[in-house]
Every structure is written in structure tokens, then in C-alpha cells.
Scaffold this motif. Structure first.
Motif, PDB file in Angstrom:
ATOM      1  N   GLY A   1       0.821  -1.195   0.000  1.00  0.00           N
ATOM      2  CA  GLY A   1       0.000   0.000   0.000  1.00  0.00           C
ATOM      3  C   GLY A   1       0.857   1.248   0.000  1.00  0.00           C
ATOM      4  O   GLY A   1       2.041   1.207  -0.300  1.00  0.00           O
ATOM      5  N   ASP A   2       0.249   2.341   0.337  1.00  0.00           N
ATOM      6  CA  ASP A   2       0.922   3.641   0.318  1.00  0.00           C
ATOM      7  C   ASP A   2       0.722   4.297   1.679  1.00  0.00           C
ATOM      8  O   ASP A   2      -0.116   5.179   1.831  1.00  0.00           O
ATOM      9  CB  ASP A   2       0.325   4.488  -0.807  1.00  0.00           C
ATOM     10  CG  ASP A   2       0.931   5.864  -0.900  1.00  0.00           C
ATOM     11  OD1 ASP A   2       2.101   6.039  -0.509  1.00  0.00           O
ATOM     12  OD2 ASP A   2       0.225   6.775  -1.361  1.00  0.00           O
ATOM     13  N   PRO A   3       1.494   3.877   2.684  1.00  0.00           N
ATOM     14  CA  PRO A   3       1.257   4.361   4.040  1.00  0.00           C
ATOM     15  C   PRO A   3       1.397   5.864   4.217  1.00  0.00           C
ATOM     16  O   PRO A   3       0.758   6.443   5.082  1.00  0.00           O
ATOM     17  CB  PRO A   3       2.312   3.618   4.871  1.00  0.00           C
ATOM     18  CG  PRO A   3       3.350   3.184   3.909  1.00  0.00           C
ATOM     19  CD  PRO A   3       2.639   3.005   2.590  1.00  0.00           C
ATOM     20  N   GLU A   4       2.211   6.517   3.400  1.00  0.00           N
ATOM     21  CA  GLU A   4       2.392   7.962   3.532  1.00  0.00           C
ATOM     22  C   GLU A   4       1.391   8.756   2.705  1.00  0.00           C
ATOM     23  O   GLU A   4       1.389   9.980   2.737  1.00  0.00           O
ATOM     24  CB  GLU A   4       3.821   8.340   3.132  1.00  0.00           C
ATOM     25  CG  GLU A   4       4.859   7.745   4.054  1.00  0.00           C
ATOM     26  CD  GLU A   4       6.270   8.011   3.580  1.00  0.00           C
ATOM     27  OE1 GLU A   4       6.472   8.879   2.704  1.00  0.00           O
ATOM     28  OE2 GLU A   4       7.174   7.341   4.075  1.00  0.00           O
ATOM     29  N   GLY A   5       0.566   8.088   1.920  1.00  0.00           N
ATOM     30  CA  GLY A   5      -0.443   8.771   1.131  1.00  0.00           C
ATOM     31  C   GLY A   5       0.101   9.568  -0.039  1.00  0.00           C
ATOM     32  O   GLY A   5      -0.568  10.459  -0.544  1.00  0.00           O
ATOM     33  N   ARG A   6       1.303   9.247  -0.500  1.00  0.00           N
ATOM     34  CA  ARG A   6       1.920  10.017  -1.588  1.00  0.00           C
ATOM     35  C   ARG A   6       1.256   9.752  -2.935  1.00  0.00           C
ATOM     36  O   ARG A   6       1.367  10.558  -3.838  1.00  0.00           O
ATOM     37  CB  ARG A   6       3.418   9.705  -1.675  1.00  0.00           C
ATOM     38  CG  ARG A   6       4.137  10.108  -0.414  1.00  0.00           C
ATOM     39  CD  ARG A   6       5.602   9.913  -0.522  1.00  0.00           C
ATOM     40  NE  ARG A   6       6.169  11.222  -0.274  1.00  0.00           N
ATOM     41  CZ  ARG A   6       7.337  11.614  -0.691  1.00  0.00           C
ATOM     42  NH1 ARG A   6       8.097  10.824  -1.376  1.00  0.00           N
ATOM     43  NH2 ARG A   6       7.771  12.814  -0.430  1.00  0.00           N
ATOM     44  N   LEU A   7       0.601   8.608  -3.060  1.00  0.00           N
ATOM     45  CA  LEU A   7      -0.028   8.280  -4.348  1.00  0.00           C
ATOM     46  C   LEU A   7      -1.468   8.748  -4.431  1.00  0.00           C
ATOM     47  O   LEU A   7      -2.094   8.642  -5.478  1.00  0.00           O
ATOM     48  CB  LEU A   7       0.055   6.766  -4.608  1.00  0.00           C
ATOM     49  CG  LEU A   7       1.456   6.175  -4.639  1.00  0.00           C
ATOM     50  CD1 LEU A   7       1.398   4.700  -4.982  1.00  0.00           C
ATOM     51  CD2 LEU A   7       2.352   6.905  -5.611  1.00  0.00           C
ATOM     52  N   GLU A   8      -1.992   9.223  -3.336  1.00  0.00           N
ATOM     53  CA  GLU A   8      -3.353   9.755  -3.266  1.00  0.00           C
ATOM     54  C   GLU A   8      -4.354   8.821  -3.939  1.00  0.00           C
ATOM     55  O   GLU A   8      -4.385   7.647  -3.638  1.00  0.00           O
ATOM     56  CB  GLU A   8      -3.383  11.177  -3.812  1.00  0.00           C
ATOM     57  CG  GLU A   8      -2.498  12.108  -2.999  1.00  0.00           C
ATOM     58  CD  GLU A   8      -2.481  13.524  -3.502  1.00  0.00           C
ATOM     59  OE1 GLU A   8      -3.259  13.871  -4.400  1.00  0.00           O
ATOM     60  OE2 GLU A   8      -1.679  14.310  -2.966  1.00  0.00           O
ATOM     61  N   GLY A   9      -5.157   9.291  -4.880  1.00  0.00           N
ATOM     62  CA  GLY A   9      -6.202   8.484  -5.515  1.00  0.00           C
ATOM     63  C   GLY A   9      -5.675   7.373  -6.404  1.00  0.00           C
ATOM     64  O   GLY A   9      -6.384   6.412  -6.689  1.00  0.00           O
ATOM     65  N   LEU A  10      -4.444   7.470  -6.836  1.00  0.00           N
ATOM     66  CA  LEU A  10      -3.869   6.452  -7.705  1.00  0.00           C
ATOM     67  C   LEU A  10      -3.806   5.100  -7.010  1.00  0.00           C
ATOM     68  O   LEU A  10      -4.044   4.066  -7.625  1.00  0.00           O
ATOM     69  CB  LEU A  10      -2.464   6.869  -8.156  1.00  0.00           C
ATOM     70  CG  LEU A  10      -1.700   5.857  -9.003  1.00  0.00           C
ATOM     71  CD1 LEU A  10      -2.432   5.585 -10.314  1.00  0.00           C
ATOM     72  CD2 LEU A  10      -0.286   6.344  -9.265  1.00  0.00           C
ATOM     73  N   ASP A  11      -3.509   5.093  -5.719  1.00  0.00           N
ATOM     74  CA  ASP A  11      -3.378   3.840  -4.972  1.00  0.00           C
ATOM     75  C   ASP A  11      -4.642   2.995  -5.085  1.00  0.00           C
ATOM     76  O   ASP A  11      -4.585   1.801  -5.339  1.00  0.00           O
ATOM     77  CB  ASP A  11      -3.048   4.143  -3.513  1.00  0.00           C
ATOM     78  CG  ASP A  11      -2.562   2.917  -2.768  1.00  0.00           C
ATOM     79  OD1 ASP A  11      -1.679   2.220  -3.296  1.00  0.00           O
ATOM     80  OD2 ASP A  11      -3.056   2.668  -1.662  1.00  0.00           O
ATOM     81  N   GLU A  12      -5.778   3.631  -4.916  1.00  0.00           N
ATOM     82  CA  GLU A  12      -7.061   2.926  -5.006  1.00  0.00           C
ATOM     83  C   GLU A  12      -7.305   2.415  -6.432  1.00  0.00           C
ATOM     84  O   GLU A  12      -7.769   1.297  -6.638  1.00  0.00           O
ATOM     85  CB  GLU A  12      -8.191   3.867  -4.580  1.00  0.00           C
ATOM     86  CG  GLU A  12      -9.394   3.149  -4.049  1.00  0.00           C
ATOM     87  CD  GLU A  12     -10.365   4.147  -3.438  1.00  0.00           C
ATOM     88  OE1 GLU A  12     -11.441   4.320  -4.039  1.00  0.00           O
ATOM     89  OE2 GLU A  12     -10.034   4.731  -2.388  1.00  0.00           O
ATOM     90  N   ALA A  13      -6.981   3.228  -7.417  1.00  0.00           N
ATOM     91  CA  ALA A  13      -7.158   2.824  -8.819  1.00  0.00           C
ATOM     92  C   ALA A  13      -6.292   1.621  -9.152  1.00  0.00           C
ATOM     93  O   ALA A  13      -6.717   0.717  -9.878  1.00  0.00           O
ATOM     94  CB  ALA A  13      -6.826   3.993  -9.743  1.00  0.00           C
ATOM     95  N   LEU A  14      -5.072   1.590  -8.616  1.00  0.00           N
ATOM     96  CA  LEU A  14      -4.173   0.468  -8.884  1.00  0.00           C
ATOM     97  C   LEU A  14      -4.727  -0.845  -8.344  1.00  0.00           C
ATOM     98  O   LEU A  14      -4.521  -1.896  -8.931  1.00  0.00           O
ATOM     99  CB  LEU A  14      -2.797   0.728  -8.270  1.00  0.00           C
ATOM    100  CG  LEU A  14      -1.990   1.869  -8.872  1.00  0.00           C
ATOM    101  CD1 LEU A  14      -0.697   2.079  -8.082  1.00  0.00           C
ATOM    102  CD2 LEU A  14      -1.686   1.608 -10.337  1.00  0.00           C
TER     103      LEU A  14
END
Length: 104
Positions: free
Chosen positions: A33-46
Motif C-alpha cells: 500500500g501507500d502508508p504515507e499517502g503520496r499516491l493519493e487516488g492512484l493507490d485505489e485505482a491500482l
């Protein structure tokens, strides 16, 4: 009596191995995942993406997504621009690549 000591040692080693496996599993979960939130909405899309997917396909589908790079906000297209086309087998593969690139 000597057999008891051997059995105790074997049991202790077995318990340590199970503990090591549990620790590694926890670390793997923490790293995904992206614990620091740097990918924002992209993480969910991936996560909802079907894999495998290539760099070119990622840029086509998600190139406009914004991510937090060290030098400020960039689009996924900008982040992946210097890389060659490659194939990713999972969301974790993409995340690792993108997070590696934005940490430079």
C-alpha cells in the motif's frame, strides 16, 4: 533425560521459526500500500486494475493522476517518463516502482 533436552531445543527452534514468519508477514503488510499517502487516488485505482499492465498502459489509463514527489506534485506521466516500458504483475509492483521514482 537427554532426549527431553533435544525435544525442548527442537520445540524452541520451531517456535522461533513461527515467530520469524509472523514478523515477516507483519512487515510485508506494513510495506504494501501507500502508508504515507503520496499516491493519493492512484493507490485505489491500482487496486482495481487488472494485471499484468505495461508502463505505457499505465500512463494511458492513469497518466493524469497526481502524486506527491520530493520536488512537489507531479502527474504519473511525468514520474514514469524517464523509464522504459515494462510490465507490472500487481499493484504492489507499480507502487514500488512509482514510490522508488518519487523518492529520488
Amino acid at each position: 533425560m537427554p532426549d527431553e533436552n533435544v525435544n525442548d531445543d527442537q520445540q524452541e527452534q520451531s517456535e522461533r521459526k513461527r515467530e520469524d514468519v509472523r514478523d515477516r508477514t507483519r512487515e510485508d503488510r506494513a510495506m504494501s500500500g501507500d502508508p504515507e499517502g503520496r499516491l493519493e487516488g492512484l493507490d485505489e485505482a491500482l487496486e482495481s486494475q487488472t494485471y499484468p499492465i505495461t508502463t505505457d498502459e499505465l500512463v494511458e489509463a492513469y497518466g493524469d493522476y497526481e502524486v506527491e514527489a520530493q520536488s512537489g506534485t507531479k502527474s504519473l506521466e511525468e514520474v514514469l517518463a524517464p523509464t522504459e516500458n515494462q510490465t507490472y504483475d500487481s499493484a504492489d509492483d507499480v507502487r514500488s516502482r512509482v514510490l522508488g521514482l518519487i523518492h529520488r
